[in-house]
Design an enzyme around this catalytic site. Structure first.
Site, short mmCIF file in Angstrom:
data_model
loop_
_atom_site.label_atom_id
_atom_site.label_comp_id
_atom_site.label_asym_id
_atom_site.label_seq_id
_atom_site.Cartn_x
_atom_site.Cartn_y
_atom_site.Cartn_z
CG ASP A 81 -2.07 0.96 1.12
OD1 ASP A 81 -2.35 1.43 0.00
OD2 ASP A 81 -2.69 1.28 2.16
CB SER A 110 -8.74 -5.22 -3.06
OG SER A 110 -9.31 -3.94 -3.30
CD GLU A 133 -13.21 -4.83 -1.15
OE1 GLU A 133 -12.04 -5.19 -1.39
OE2 GLU A 133 -14.07 -5.58 -0.63
CG ASN A 134 -7.86 -1.92 -5.10
OD1 ASN A 134 -6.93 -2.71 -4.92
ND2 ASN A 134 -8.15 -0.95 -4.22
NE ARG A 155 -2.81 -1.37 4.50
CZ ARG A 155 -4.06 -1.42 4.10
NH1 ARG A 155 -4.87 -2.31 4.63
NH2 ARG A 155 -4.53 -0.58 3.20
NE ARG A 190 -7.68 0.83 5.54
CZ ARG A 190 -7.37 2.11 5.75
NH1 ARG A 190 -7.43 2.63 6.96
NH2 ARG A 190 -7.01 2.89 4.75
CB SER A 215 -7.71 -3.58 3.05
OG SER A 215 -7.45 -2.37 3.71
#
Ligand code: IPE
Ligand code: IPE
Ligand code: MG
Length: 266
Positions: free
Chosen positions: A29, A74, A76-77, A193, A199, A201
């Site tokens: 990230d 992801s 969600e991405n 991460r 988090r 994610s």
């Protein structure tokens, strides 16, 4: 007096090669912020991030890590701006095209988790090529999480269980594990991460049950060998207890022995 910062050589010397994490998972990230801090568009950070992927794969392989799982995109991405998504998809195709020979040369076995059927053909063709041309390799497994989400993966495993003869009356954890995308892979020992966010994610929700978590402020495009070694040195200082008491675990207990002891109570 200010303590001297450890060099890569110092850190290499600190690592116990007998206690390496077998499986490292990384949430890569901070690409966008890395670029924005330089007044550049976000995609510039993704480009630099892909260069880092090459280095980290090579460093993990050279160190003797058995499995490296990288969260690259992801579920969600997909909701990001269209231009960013298509840039990432193009980059994925060209990354695989340029790395396939080195994977073959280095004995890397390439696989993926996630809904790769959602990816454009420009990427999925290369995924299939990399997978099939490296499946006989016996070196490090490079596992890319693409269009991946942990909840979706668990739901999918339940659906697969149902269509493979239904949910067994005595449903056990291994029934589900066998139908996850990670079937056949041991759970991650160390989950890293970057970028300071703390988090998960939607990453490896089931598999990370007993992973050691390591968060660093470093943005993914700056994650280098030194940062990787720092995370492993930190991991090796942890006491993994798997729900047992310290007394039950003899000093230096193997990472794989402890879960077996705990599992016998399930
Ligand atoms: C991670 O970097 C790469 C992907 C999620 C594809 P980001 O793009 O999330 O970078 P930040 O978090 O916005 O800085
Ligand atoms: C997680 O990063 C996904 C990947 C690294 C591929 P995100 O940047 O998408 O996660 P959030 O939105 O900060 O939780
Ligand atoms: Mg991010």
């Amino acid at each position: 007096m200010k303590k001297k910062e450890s060099t890569v050589e110092d850190l290499r010397g600190m690592i116990d090669m007998q206690k390496l994490p077998r499986h490292i998972a990384i949430i890569m990230d901070g690409n966008g912020r890395w670029a924005q801090r330089r007044g550049m568009p976000r995609v510039f950070g993704h480009k630099r991030g892909a260069e880092r992927v090459k280095n980290v794969v090579e460093q993990c392989r050279a160190l003797g890590i058995q499995i490296l799982t990288l969260y690259a995109f992801s579920d969600e991405n997909w909701g990001r701006p269209r231009e960013e998504v298509s840039f990432l998809m193009d980059m994925l195709g060209s990354y695989l095209r340029s790395e396939i020979d080195s994977m073959k040369k280095n004995g890397i076995r390439f696989r993926t988790i996630g809904r790769i059927e959602r990816l454009p053909a420009s990427a999925s063709t290369w995924i299939e090529k990399a997978r099939s041309e490296t499946e006989q390799n016996s070196g490090m497994v490079l596992n890319l999480a693409l269009s991946y989400g942990g909840r979706g993966e668990i739901l999918q495993a339940i659906r697969r269980l149902q269509s493979a003869g239904g949910i067994p009356e005595e449903l056990r954890e291994e029934h589900l594990s066998r139908h996850l995308d990670t079937a056949g892979l041991p759970d991650p020992d160390l989950m890293i991460r970057t970028s300071g966010e703390q988090r998960i994610s939607n990453f490896l929700l089931w598999q990370a049950a007993y992973a050691e978590l390591y968060f660093t402020e470093v943005l993914w495009p700056d994650f280098d060998e030194k940062e990787l070694l720092l995370s492993i040195v930190d991991y090796q200082k942890r006491h993994r207890r798997f729900g047992l008491t310290g007394e039950q675990l003899p000093q230096g207990v193997g990472r794989d022995d402890a879960p077996t002891a705990a599992e016998s109570h399930r």
